[in-house]
Design a protein around this motif. Structure first.
Motif, PDB file in Angstrom:
ATOM      1  N   SER A  22     -18.470  -3.362  14.218  1.00  0.00           N
ATOM      2  CA  SER A  22     -19.908  -3.322  14.502  1.00  0.00           C
ATOM      3  C   SER A  22     -20.686  -2.448  13.525  1.00  0.00           C
ATOM      4  N   GLU A  23     -20.020  -1.415  12.957  1.00  0.00           N
ATOM      5  CA  GLU A  23     -20.726  -0.455  12.100  1.00  0.00           C
ATOM      6  C   GLU A  23     -20.392  -0.594  10.623  1.00  0.00           C
ATOM      7  N   GLY A  24     -19.526  -1.543  10.275  1.00  0.00           N
ATOM      8  CA  GLY A  24     -19.166  -1.714   8.875  1.00  0.00           C
ATOM      9  C   GLY A  24     -18.280  -0.593   8.345  1.00  0.00           C
ATOM     10  N   ALA A  25     -17.559   0.075   9.247  1.00  0.00           N
ATOM     11  CA  ALA A  25     -16.642   1.142   8.835  1.00  0.00           C
ATOM     12  C   ALA A  25     -15.307   0.541   8.414  1.00  0.00           C
ATOM     13  N   LEU A  26     -14.600   1.222   7.543  1.00  0.00           N
ATOM     14  CA  LEU A  26     -13.281   0.776   7.108  1.00  0.00           C
ATOM     15  C   LEU A  26     -12.223   1.514   7.904  1.00  0.00           C
ATOM     16  N   MET A  27     -11.373   0.754   8.575  1.00  0.00           N
ATOM     17  CA  MET A  27     -10.332   1.328   9.431  1.00  0.00           C
ATOM     18  C   MET A  27      -9.158   1.807   8.590  1.00  0.00           C
ATOM     19  N   ALA A  28      -8.789   3.077   8.724  1.00  0.00           N
ATOM     20  CA  ALA A  28      -7.632   3.645   8.031  1.00  0.00           C
ATOM     21  C   ALA A  28      -6.438   3.639   8.980  1.00  0.00           C
ATOM     22  N   PRO A  29      -5.507   2.714   8.803  1.00  0.00           N
ATOM     23  CA  PRO A  29      -4.370   2.625   9.730  1.00  0.00           C
ATOM     24  C   PRO A  29      -3.405   3.790   9.528  1.00  0.00           C
ATOM     25  N   PRO A  30      -2.616   4.126  10.553  1.00  0.00           N
ATOM     26  CA  PRO A  30      -1.711   5.275  10.418  1.00  0.00           C
ATOM     27  C   PRO A  30      -0.482   5.015   9.559  1.00  0.00           C
ATOM     28  N   PHE A  31      -0.011   3.736   9.486  1.00  0.00           N
ATOM     29  CA  PHE A  31       1.231   3.512   8.730  1.00  0.00           C
ATOM     30  C   PHE A  31       1.386   2.094   8.193  1.00  0.00           C
ATOM     31  N   ASP A  32       0.805   1.105   8.812  1.00  0.00           N
ATOM     32  CA  ASP A  32       1.108  -0.287   8.462  1.00  0.00           C
ATOM     33  C   ASP A  32       0.121  -0.841   7.435  1.00  0.00           C
ATOM     34  N   HIS A  33       0.204  -0.333   6.210  1.00  0.00           N
ATOM     35  CA  HIS A  33      -0.679  -0.790   5.144  1.00  0.00           C
ATOM     36  C   HIS A  33      -0.042  -0.430   3.806  1.00  0.00           C
ATOM     37  N   ASP A  34      -0.203  -1.314   2.808  1.00  0.00           N
ATOM     38  CA  ASP A  34       0.410  -1.089   1.498  1.00  0.00           C
ATOM     39  C   ASP A  34      -0.015   0.244   0.883  1.00  0.00           C
ATOM     40  N   ASP A  35      -1.300   0.570   0.985  1.00  0.00           N
ATOM     41  CA  ASP A  35      -1.784   1.804   0.356  1.00  0.00           C
ATOM     42  C   ASP A  35      -1.281   3.046   1.077  1.00  0.00           C
ATOM     43  N   ILE A  36      -1.093   2.941   2.390  1.00  0.00           N
ATOM     44  CA  ILE A  36      -0.511   4.060   3.150  1.00  0.00           C
ATOM     45  C   ILE A  36       0.934   4.269   2.731  1.00  0.00           C
ATOM     46  N   ILE A  37       1.693   3.192   2.647  1.00  0.00           N
ATOM     47  CA  ILE A  37       3.108   3.273   2.253  1.00  0.00           C
ATOM     48  C   ILE A  37       3.231   3.863   0.851  1.00  0.00           C
ATOM     49  N   GLU A  38       2.384   3.394  -0.050  1.00  0.00           N
ATOM     50  CA  GLU A  38       2.402   3.901  -1.429  1.00  0.00           C
ATOM     51  C   GLU A  38       2.090   5.398  -1.456  1.00  0.00           C
ATOM     52  N   GLY A  39       1.148   5.824  -0.619  1.00  0.00           N
ATOM     53  CA  GLY A  39       0.812   7.246  -0.561  1.00  0.00           C
ATOM     54  C   GLY A  39       1.954   8.080  -0.029  1.00  0.00           C
ATOM     55  N   GLN A  40       2.622   7.607   1.018  1.00  0.00           N
ATOM     56  CA  GLN A  40       3.754   8.361   1.568  1.00  0.00           C
ATOM     57  C   GLN A  40       4.926   8.404   0.587  1.00  0.00           C
ATOM     58  N   ALA A  41       5.005   7.416  -0.302  1.00  0.00           N
ATOM     59  CA  ALA A  41       6.090   7.397  -1.297  1.00  0.00           C
ATOM     60  C   ALA A  41       6.003   8.562  -2.264  1.00  0.00           C
ATOM     61  N   THR A  42       4.850   9.232  -2.320  1.00  0.00           N
ATOM     62  CA  THR A  42       4.738  10.387  -3.220  1.00  0.00           C
ATOM     63  C   THR A  42       5.649  11.526  -2.791  1.00  0.00           C
TER      64      THR A  42
END
Length: 424
Positions: free
Chosen positions: A148-168
């Motif tokens: 409704s507000e055009g916000a981008l949802m940041a998932p806790p774990f199930d996303h390619d960019d999240i996985i890539e970040g945790q790989a650091t």
């Protein structure tokens, strides 16, 4: 999709994310722990993610997700997440770093300490909304807000960019190990699977699959069950005690990566055993860990020296956000699991001297921690709840022998979850 990338390309992407991350916080240490190394006759390295700015690794995935989102759309002004724990705090910290507004949806039942820490990390850039008694309701509210507000949802774990970040985390370990030292065992805690998937992907081709040990709470074995069935499953119920790793369903992207492992490589650790590890590491090392942060160390305790001697072991300590109001419960669980505390219901005669006779059965190292009349069911006898602490589990063998010799009517309810949850 990162599961289709070559390992080299994935590593390059994680290394690039790590370089960007250095503008936010310094690397967390990889420490050779003398206490654990001596205990297991091994070289035990601890990757101390509890020493990140938000005391968990979650800041990495949140940073990478928002960084890449802003690379794609610099005008994205509003982000949202649903979390009552470490993801919320990492998200808040990163929103402040990038100067973007973030809205955090939390259940109404979230402890005040977690609310205040999230607000502290985000400052003026974070708004917290308390919604619903359960996480599912909270998550649905966050999704509705995002749409409704055009916000981008940041998932806790199930996303390619999240996985890539945790790989650091793996990228740092690779640079921190002494030259020529290749770990014989890498122990990873598993919740939603972002950290374990990212690290497994980063080390693919460098560390063989059979050198990984994945650990889950016994009350939330979503990865173990999914690997056993060969497909991603959702558990009907879970034990939420290890709140940082208790999920009903492993992430979809994460499971595609972790499906290369055998179910036997997932070690299920009882929640009370985790409490033993938490109290031990606090007493010996002065390190405060949350239950999920102690998962990998509890797995080492379960393996023991016979399986670890002579090996180089890397264990990821995933977080240290522990609410000390939970400490009495942790100590209680630890003592019960280690066999140093038991609860009994006794049928004690209602006559002069009966209590004195009972007390005479206790040894010099036995202590009464609780004593409560439950019911006088007859004129001559009464039911008593008693909790007894001792210094060594074998002391109970002598004590129970004394009970039997005296003809005492008793029931050990220590491991009876139904009764124990009602009256202990």
């Amino acid at each position: 999709m990162i599961e289709t990338q070559s390992p080299e390309r994935f590593r390059d992407a994680a290394d690039a994310a790590l370089l960007e991350m250095r503008g936010l916080f310094a690397e967390t240490p990889l420490q050779l722990n003398d206490h654990l190394s001596a205990r297991f006759g091994a070289r035990v390295w601890l990757k101390r993610e509890d020493l990140s700015p938000v005391r968990s690794y979650k800041i990495r995935g949140a940073f990478n997700f928002i960084r890449k989102a802003l690379d794609r759309n610099p005008d994205q002004a509003l982000f949202v997440c649903a979390s009552a724990g470490n993801h919320a705090q990492g998200f808040a910290y990163v929103c402040r770093h990038f100067g973007r507004k973030g809205v955090v949806f939390m259940p109404v039942t979230t402890p005040q300490q977690k609310i205040e820490k999230t607000r502290m990390f985000g400052g003026e850039f974070i708004e917290i909304r308390l919604t619903g008694d359960f996480f599912d309701i909270c998550y649905a509210s966050a999704l509705e807000f995002a749409e409704s507000e055009g916000a981008l949802m940041a998932p806790p774990f199930d996303h390619d960019d999240i996985i890539e970040g945790q790989a650091t985390v793996a990228a740092e370990i690779a640079s921190q190990l002494p030259d020529g030292e290749n770990p014989d065992l890498v122990v990873l805690p598993v919740g939603g699977g972002g950290l374990s998937a990212g690290m497994a992907r980063y080390f693919e081709g460098r560390i063989p699959n059979d050198r990984f040990l994945l650990t889950e709470p016994a009350g939330a074995p979503s990865l173990r069950e999914s690997l056993s069935e060969g497909k991603r499953l959702k558990l009907e119920r879970i034990d939420n005690f290890v709140d940082g790793a208790a999920v009903a369903q492993i992430g979809a992207r994460n499971f595609e990566i972790l499906a290369r492992f055998e179910a036997s490589q997932v070690r299920l650790v009882p929640e009370n055993a985790i409490c033993v590890t938490m109290t031990d590491i606090l007493n010996t090392e002065g390190i405060v860990l949350e239950p999920a942060g102690a998962l990998s160390l509890a797995a080492l305790d379960a393996l023991g020296p016979e399986k670890l001697a002579g090996k180089s072991v890397v264990a990821v300590v995933s977080g240290g956000n522990f609410d000390f109001e939970r400490l009495p419960d942790v100590k209680e669980r630890a003592m019960r699991y280690s066999g140093k505390k038991k609860y009994f219901i006794l049928r004690l005669a209602q006559r002069p001297g009966a209590l004195k006779d009972f007390l005479a059965m206790l040894g010099p190292q036995d202590d009464i921690a609780r004593f409560e009349y439950l019911k006088k069911s007859a004129r001559n006898f009464g039911s008593i709840l008693i909790g007894i602490e001792t210094t060594a589990p074998e002391n109970f063998q002598r004590l129970l022998g004394a009970f039997d010799e005296a003809g005492l009517n008793y029931q050990d309810i220590t491991d009876n979850e139904i009764i124990a949850n009602l009256i202990i």
